[in-house]
Design a protein around this motif. Structure first.
Motif, PDB file in Angstrom:
ATOM      1  N   PHE A  70       8.620   9.690  -9.154  1.00  0.00           N
ATOM      2  CA  PHE A  70       8.079   9.951  -7.784  1.00  0.00           C
ATOM      3  C   PHE A  70       7.733  11.337  -7.812  1.00  0.00           C
ATOM      4  O   PHE A  70       8.459  12.444  -8.216  1.00  0.00           O
ATOM      5  CB  PHE A  70       8.867   9.533  -6.779  1.00  0.00           C
ATOM      6  CG  PHE A  70       8.576   7.999  -6.383  1.00  0.00           C
ATOM      7  CD1 PHE A  70       8.123   7.284  -7.070  1.00  0.00           C
ATOM      8  CD2 PHE A  70       9.250   7.672  -5.167  1.00  0.00           C
ATOM      9  CE1 PHE A  70       7.678   5.868  -6.674  1.00  0.00           C
ATOM     10  CE2 PHE A  70       9.016   6.321  -4.816  1.00  0.00           C
ATOM     11  CZ  PHE A  70       8.401   5.398  -5.801  1.00  0.00           C
ATOM     12  N   ASP A  94      -4.827   3.618  -5.452  1.00  0.00           N
ATOM     13  CA  ASP A  94      -3.850   3.154  -4.625  1.00  0.00           C
ATOM     14  C   ASP A  94      -3.614   1.754  -5.202  1.00  0.00           C
ATOM     15  O   ASP A  94      -4.600   0.895  -5.124  1.00  0.00           O
ATOM     16  CB  ASP A  94      -4.415   3.047  -3.269  1.00  0.00           C
ATOM     17  CG  ASP A  94      -4.352   4.543  -2.629  1.00  0.00           C
ATOM     18  OD1 ASP A  94      -3.784   5.410  -3.193  1.00  0.00           O
ATOM     19  OD2 ASP A  94      -5.235   4.697  -1.530  1.00  0.00           O
ATOM     20  N   TRP A  97       0.756  -2.783  -4.541  1.00  0.00           N
ATOM     21  CA  TRP A  97       2.261  -2.931  -3.989  1.00  0.00           C
ATOM     22  C   TRP A  97       2.603  -1.548  -3.234  1.00  0.00           C
ATOM     23  O   TRP A  97       3.804  -1.464  -3.026  1.00  0.00           O
ATOM     24  CB  TRP A  97       3.110  -2.813  -5.374  1.00  0.00           C
ATOM     25  CG  TRP A  97       3.084  -1.950  -6.160  1.00  0.00           C
ATOM     26  CD1 TRP A  97       3.455  -0.585  -6.255  1.00  0.00           C
ATOM     27  CD2 TRP A  97       2.093  -2.016  -7.438  1.00  0.00           C
ATOM     28  NE1 TRP A  97       2.957   0.129  -7.460  1.00  0.00           N
ATOM     29  CE2 TRP A  97       2.063  -0.651  -8.230  1.00  0.00           C
ATOM     30  CE3 TRP A  97       1.292  -2.739  -7.943  1.00  0.00           C
ATOM     31  CZ2 TRP A  97       1.354  -0.408  -9.330  1.00  0.00           C
ATOM     32  CZ3 TRP A  97       0.395  -2.465  -9.243  1.00  0.00           C
ATOM     33  CH2 TRP A  97       0.628  -1.505  -9.814  1.00  0.00           C
ATOM     34  N   GLU A  99       1.750   1.805  -3.431  1.00  0.00           N
ATOM     35  CA  GLU A  99       2.022   3.149  -4.297  1.00  0.00           C
ATOM     36  C   GLU A  99       0.588   3.799  -4.753  1.00  0.00           C
ATOM     37  O   GLU A  99      -0.346   3.038  -5.108  1.00  0.00           O
ATOM     38  CB  GLU A  99       2.682   3.179  -5.346  1.00  0.00           C
ATOM     39  CG  GLU A  99       4.213   2.821  -5.126  1.00  0.00           C
ATOM     40  CD  GLU A  99       5.265   2.775  -6.264  1.00  0.00           C
ATOM     41  OE1 GLU A  99       6.251   3.003  -6.276  1.00  0.00           O
ATOM     42  OE2 GLU A  99       4.771   2.798  -7.614  1.00  0.00           O
ATOM     43  N   ARG A 100       0.388   5.286  -4.763  1.00  0.00           N
ATOM     44  CA  ARG A 100      -0.748   5.881  -5.328  1.00  0.00           C
ATOM     45  C   ARG A 100       0.062   6.065  -6.665  1.00  0.00           C
ATOM     46  O   ARG A 100       1.176   6.922  -6.626  1.00  0.00           O
ATOM     47  CB  ARG A 100      -1.103   7.055  -4.660  1.00  0.00           C
ATOM     48  CG  ARG A 100      -2.357   7.639  -5.002  1.00  0.00           C
ATOM     49  CD  ARG A 100      -3.111   8.371  -4.036  1.00  0.00           C
ATOM     50  NE  ARG A 100      -4.214   9.101  -4.634  1.00  0.00           N
ATOM     51  CZ  ARG A 100      -5.445   8.483  -4.791  1.00  0.00           C
ATOM     52  NH1 ARG A 100      -5.516   7.253  -4.621  1.00  0.00           N
ATOM     53  NH2 ARG A 100      -6.499   9.075  -5.207  1.00  0.00           N
ATOM     54  N   TYR A 101      -0.818   6.055  -7.911  1.00  0.00           N
ATOM     55  CA  TYR A 101      -0.068   6.170  -9.033  1.00  0.00           C
ATOM     56  C   TYR A 101      -1.111   6.534 -10.178  1.00  0.00           C
ATOM     57  O   TYR A 101      -2.486   6.347 -10.127  1.00  0.00           O
ATOM     58  CB  TYR A 101       0.850   4.952  -9.437  1.00  0.00           C
ATOM     59  CG  TYR A 101      -0.387   3.878  -9.975  1.00  0.00           C
ATOM     60  CD1 TYR A 101      -0.237   3.479 -11.280  1.00  0.00           C
ATOM     61  CD2 TYR A 101      -0.850   3.178  -9.039  1.00  0.00           C
ATOM     62  CE1 TYR A 101      -0.709   2.364 -11.578  1.00  0.00           C
ATOM     63  CE2 TYR A 101      -1.739   2.183  -9.533  1.00  0.00           C
ATOM     64  CZ  TYR A 101      -1.591   1.701 -10.943  1.00  0.00           C
ATOM     65  OH  TYR A 101      -2.464   0.722 -11.280  1.00  0.00           O
ATOM     66  N   ALA A 115       4.031   8.534  -9.528  1.00  0.00           N
ATOM     67  CA  ALA A 115       3.709   7.687  -8.147  1.00  0.00           C
ATOM     68  C   ALA A 115       4.277   8.276  -7.052  1.00  0.00           C
ATOM     69  O   ALA A 115       4.955   9.155  -6.884  1.00  0.00           O
ATOM     70  CB  ALA A 115       4.302   6.284  -8.356  1.00  0.00           C
ATOM     71  N   ARG A 116       3.704   7.971  -5.823  1.00  0.00           N
ATOM     72  CA  ARG A 116       4.133   8.360  -4.630  1.00  0.00           C
ATOM     73  C   ARG A 116       3.876   7.183  -3.833  1.00  0.00           C
ATOM     74  O   ARG A 116       2.783   6.343  -3.583  1.00  0.00           O
ATOM     75  CB  ARG A 116       3.348   9.499  -4.057  1.00  0.00           C
ATOM     76  CG  ARG A 116       3.862   9.908  -2.787  1.00  0.00           C
ATOM     77  CD  ARG A 116       4.948  10.597  -2.942  1.00  0.00           C
ATOM     78  NE  ARG A 116       5.414  11.107  -1.722  1.00  0.00           N
ATOM     79  CZ  ARG A 116       6.991  11.552  -1.519  1.00  0.00           C
ATOM     80  NH1 ARG A 116       7.509  11.769  -2.464  1.00  0.00           N
ATOM     81  NH2 ARG A 116       7.328  12.119  -0.412  1.00  0.00           N
ATOM     82  N   PRO A 117       4.768   6.620  -2.624  1.00  0.00           N
ATOM     83  CA  PRO A 117       4.690   5.660  -1.867  1.00  0.00           C
ATOM     84  C   PRO A 117       3.681   6.029  -0.798  1.00  0.00           C
ATOM     85  O   PRO A 117       3.488   7.208  -0.467  1.00  0.00           O
ATOM     86  CB  PRO A 117       6.120   5.165  -1.192  1.00  0.00           C
ATOM     87  CG  PRO A 117       6.975   5.854  -1.933  1.00  0.00           C
ATOM     88  CD  PRO A 117       6.164   7.006  -2.774  1.00  0.00           C
ATOM     89  N   LEU A 118       2.612   4.954  -0.458  1.00  0.00           N
ATOM     90  CA  LEU A 118       1.659   5.121   0.612  1.00  0.00           C
ATOM     91  C   LEU A 118       2.173   5.398   1.830  1.00  0.00           C
ATOM     92  O   LEU A 118       3.156   4.549   2.057  1.00  0.00           O
ATOM     93  CB  LEU A 118       0.755   4.183   0.269  1.00  0.00           C
ATOM     94  CG  LEU A 118      -0.316   4.115  -0.967  1.00  0.00           C
ATOM     95  CD1 LEU A 118      -1.205   2.803  -0.968  1.00  0.00           C
ATOM     96  CD2 LEU A 118      -0.975   5.273  -1.251  1.00  0.00           C
TER      97      LEU A 118
END
Length: 120
Positions: A70, A94, A97, A99-101, A115-118
């Protein structure tokens, strides 16, 4: 039954420690122990660790999964990876599930995902 408290570290095999250490430094890890000429290196990202172990040249390195990291800004990390001379597998996107990754493959074939949670 005892409960798992925390994942301490992941260890990846490499055939070229100097090349691997250079790759992981370029994406933001610091060397905590070992280094370019060591048989075992511990890389640090905050309180978390990623280890590298030197494998004999005749030991095949195979795809086994991926390490997911992350980060605070996926797009900025993508630019940094490209600027360091590496080719991500695809541009940041995006995921369904939440996340942007994006993924990049390290010099030994290990898949690394940023990754980073949206935002919700």
């Amino acid at each position: 039954m005892a409960k798992i408290e925390k994942l301490n570290a992941i260890t990846l095999a490499t055939h070229d420690m100097a090349r691997s250490v250079a790759f992981y430094r370029s994406i933001g890890f610091d060397v905590a122990k070992g280094g370019e000429t060591a048989a075992f290196t511990t890389l640090a990202a905050g309180e978390d660790a990623l280890n590298l172990i030197l494998a004999a040249p005749d030991v095949p390195l195979r795809w086994w999964g991926r390490v997911i990291l992350f980060v605070d800004d996926v797009d900025a990390m993508h630019r940094a990876v490209v600027d360091a001379g590496y080719s991500p597998d695809f541009a940041p996107s995006d995921a369904p599930w939440g996340e942007r990754y994006f993924h990049v493959t390290d010099p030994d074939g290990h898949e690394i995902s940023f990754a980073r949670p949206l935002s919700r």
